[in-house]
Design an enzyme around this catalytic site. Structure first.
Site, PDB file in Angstrom:
ATOM      1  CD  GLU A 272     -68.117   4.921-102.336  1.00 14.44           C
ATOM      2  OE1 GLU A 272     -67.872   3.836-101.776  1.00 14.44           O
ATOM      3  OE2 GLU A 272     -67.752   6.026-101.878  1.00 14.44           O
ATOM      4  CD1 TRP A 275     -63.430   4.686-102.810  1.00 10.23           C
ATOM      5  CD2 TRP A 275     -61.778   3.635-101.740  1.00 10.23           C
ATOM      6  NE1 TRP A 275     -62.678   5.640-102.155  1.00 10.23           N
ATOM      7  CE2 TRP A 275     -61.658   5.019-101.498  1.00 10.23           C
ATOM      8  CE3 TRP A 275     -60.840   2.769-101.169  1.00 10.23           C
ATOM      9  CZ2 TRP A 275     -60.639   5.554-100.704  1.00 10.23           C
ATOM     10  CZ3 TRP A 275     -59.827   3.287-100.373  1.00 10.23           C
ATOM     11  CH2 TRP A 275     -59.737   4.670-100.154  1.00 10.23           C
ATOM     12  CD1 TRP A 303     -54.649  -4.922 -81.481  1.00  6.08           C
ATOM     13  CD2 TRP A 303     -55.856  -3.052 -81.317  1.00  6.08           C
ATOM     14  NE1 TRP A 303     -54.487  -4.237 -82.656  1.00  6.08           N
ATOM     15  CE2 TRP A 303     -55.225  -3.079 -82.597  1.00  6.08           C
ATOM     16  CE3 TRP A 303     -56.667  -1.961 -81.007  1.00  6.08           C
ATOM     17  CZ2 TRP A 303     -55.374  -2.069 -83.535  1.00  6.08           C
ATOM     18  CZ3 TRP A 303     -56.830  -0.947 -81.952  1.00  6.08           C
ATOM     19  CH2 TRP A 303     -56.192  -1.009 -83.189  1.00  6.08           C
ATOM     20  CG  ASN A 338     -69.873   2.914 -96.487  1.00  6.14           C
ATOM     21  OD1 ASN A 338     -69.244   1.898 -96.247  1.00  6.14           O
ATOM     22  ND2 ASN A 338     -69.270   4.047 -96.861  1.00  6.14           N
ATOM     23  CD1 TRP A 356     -56.820  -4.172 -86.427  1.00  6.03           C
ATOM     24  CD2 TRP A 356     -57.923  -5.324 -87.977  1.00  6.03           C
ATOM     25  NE1 TRP A 356     -55.900  -4.921 -87.113  1.00  6.03           N
ATOM     26  CE2 TRP A 356     -56.543  -5.644 -88.075  1.00  6.03           C
ATOM     27  CE3 TRP A 356     -58.813  -5.931 -88.861  1.00  6.03           C
ATOM     28  CZ2 TRP A 356     -56.040  -6.541 -89.006  1.00  6.03           C
ATOM     29  CZ3 TRP A 356     -58.314  -6.833 -89.801  1.00  6.03           C
ATOM     30  CH2 TRP A 356     -56.948  -7.129 -89.866  1.00  6.03           C
ATOM     31  CD1 TRP A 379     -64.298  -4.385 -90.533  1.00 11.07           C
ATOM     32  CD2 TRP A 379     -63.745  -3.467 -88.579  1.00 11.07           C
ATOM     33  NE1 TRP A 379     -65.436  -4.363 -89.759  1.00 11.07           N
ATOM     34  CE2 TRP A 379     -65.118  -3.806 -88.553  1.00 11.07           C
ATOM     35  CE3 TRP A 379     -63.179  -2.885 -87.460  1.00 11.07           C
ATOM     36  CZ2 TRP A 379     -65.930  -3.569 -87.438  1.00 11.07           C
ATOM     37  CZ3 TRP A 379     -63.982  -2.634 -86.349  1.00 11.07           C
ATOM     38  CH2 TRP A 379     -65.337  -2.973 -86.339  1.00 11.07           C
TER      39      TRP A 379
END
Length: 472
Positions: A272, A275, A303, A338, A356, A379
């Site tokens: 993590e 990331w 969209w 999360n 998004w 996102w």
């Protein structure tokens, strides 16, 4: 005697603060050290938990500094105008220290101000302090940047990490300096604090950050890979908000992890942290990613948008309990688990087919741990438009996600009290509950709690066609 300025930003601590420590190391008794924080209204957000919580952290830092006989001086207004006036006031100012931003608004600001400092013969000392590795430290053998996480991680894990260095006793003079710029800045800061009204408790400060770190390492780290996905048990670290304000050193976190025996949980948490570095690097490589899809073939997606659907998503009224519980947690606490962030993001982009960027902007307003790189990265991952994103044909089923990660509906009932008496059999699909059961528990689906806003099964075929058509 000459003046040296320490410019604080998202590094609200003294412990293991790279720029602050370097300033102390390089200074002599003849140097006058001045600590400042610049309040730039261009960055302000309205009605934002994100901003209000940050300013609470800044207030705590200011007060903790005072307790150590250190004054944080405030500037308010246009950034360059402030520093022009500061240079006029302090002709003997010849050095500035700060921990730099490597992407987004902060990077542009730093580049602009470095040019200003150099033009005014002010020596610049800037450092990468916020991440274990900077944006250009992890490269392919060819010198190119990585676009996929797994090979990045393989390289990242082999690279030595800078050690955590506890700040020694501060014996330099960092006392208050009287100047109209600073008095006006402090007045503005007090006005900002007076306007804050967070509807939840917010713990902040270096001591709180250290307490959370110790609790996580002692009680949750080694089971992290199992417990992190279940929102009701909530075995996440809760460290993200301290890392985004800089109240906690990332090297201190790394040091704490490496003091522990190895385990699956420890390895999962380390990934993590990688990331976090990866998304920071991706933002540097894609500076337009807040408003533009990283994958060029998806930049012309048409969209869908209806105000009602977006409002129902924001307010936790979609008729999908796990989605609604997640959004209500965000609205009530300024934080979201999360696993739920992935679920609600997938629902907005894939089930409602809403842009998004709208979800990312709403999270920016609400999250007390908002980090632009990680949030935008998350996102774009959910929307299948980012680097190393989930494939467009992988669409979270909100019902089965709820069944898997909140099997008894404990989390749902915590944040959706109108469903508190719904039997486990129907907690994830209350619209299927027979009328006689609804009457017996005094709830009416469609009245107290909405029916589903979309048919997930039908939407799935539509979104698949949407991506195929738009990318062809």
């Amino acid at each position: 005697m000459s003046k040296t300025i320490m410019w604080f930003r998202k590094d609200l601590r003294f412990d293991d603060n790279t720029a602050f420590n370097k300033m102390l190391e390089n200074s002599t008794d003849k140097d006058e050290l001045v600590c400042i924080f610049q309040l730039n209204p261009v960055q302000f957000l309205e009605e934002s938990y994100n901003q209000d919580s940050f300013f609470y952290s800044l207030l705590t830092f200011y007060e903790q500094a005072k307790a150590q006989n250190i004054t944080i001086h405030f500037l308010y207004g246009d950034l360059e105008d402030n520093f022009i006036e500061l240079k006029k006031a302090f002709q003997d100012w010849n050095a500035v220290y700060f921990n730099k931003d490597e992407r987004g608004f902060g990077r542009e600001r730093d580049q602009k101000m470095i040019a200003f400092f150099e033009h005014n013969q002010i020596q610049v000392y800037s450092y990468q302090d916020s991440h274990l590795h900077g944006v250009q430290e992890i490269k392919k053998p060819t010198g190119e940047s990585y676009k996929v996480f797994t090979p990045y991680f393989r390289k990242w894990i082999t690279m030595p990490k800078r050690p955590y260095q506890r700040t020694k006793e501060i014996d330099h003079h960092l006392n208050e300096i009287n100047h109209s710029l600073f008095s006006e800045g402090e007045k503005k800061f007090k006005q900002i604090i007076e306007q804050i009204d967070l509807p939840f408790d917010y713990e902040c400060g270096e001591a709180a950050a250290e307490s959370y770190l110790k609790d996580f390492v002692k009680n949750h780290l080694h089971d992290y890979q199992k417990g992190r996905d279940y929102p009701y048990s909530d075995q996440t670290s809760k460290l993200s908000r301290f890392l985004r304000t800089g109240e906690l050193s990332i090297r201190k976190v790394w040091y704490a992890l490496n003091a522990e025996p190895d385990s699956d949980g420890r390895q999962t948490f380390i990934s993590e942290l990688c990331w976090r570095d990866f998304y920071n690097m991706i933002y540097f490589e894609n500076p337009k990613q807040k408003t533009q899809e990283i994958k060029e073939k998806y930049r012309k997606l048409h969209w869908n948008y209806t105000q009602e659907s977006f409002e129902r998503w924001k307010n936790g009224q979609t008729g999908f309990p796990i989605v609604d519980a997640g959004m209500r947690q965000l609205n009530q606490t300024g934080w979201m688990h999360n696993r739920l962030r992935m679920i609600v993001a997938s629902f907005l982009t894939k089930d409602l087919m809403i842009d998004w960027r709208m979800g990312e902007k709403y999270f920016q307003q609400k999250l007390i741990d908002y980090d632009a790189a990680s949030n935008i990265g998350g996102w774009q991952w959910a929307a299948s438009t980012g680097t190393d994103a989930v494939p467009y044909f992988r669409i979270f089923n909100p019902t089965t996600q709820g069944e898997k990660f909140d099997p008894q509906g404990d989390f749902i009932r915590q944040f959706i009290p109108e469903l508190k008496n719904v039997p486990n059999k129907y907690i994830h699909e209350p619209s299927k509950m027979p009328i006689e059961i609804q009457r017996s528990i005094d709830v009416s689906i469609g009245k107290e709690y909405p029916t589903p806003i979309v048919d997930h099964g039908k939407i799935r075929s539509e979104i698949l066609e949407f991506f195929k058509t738009s990318s062809s």
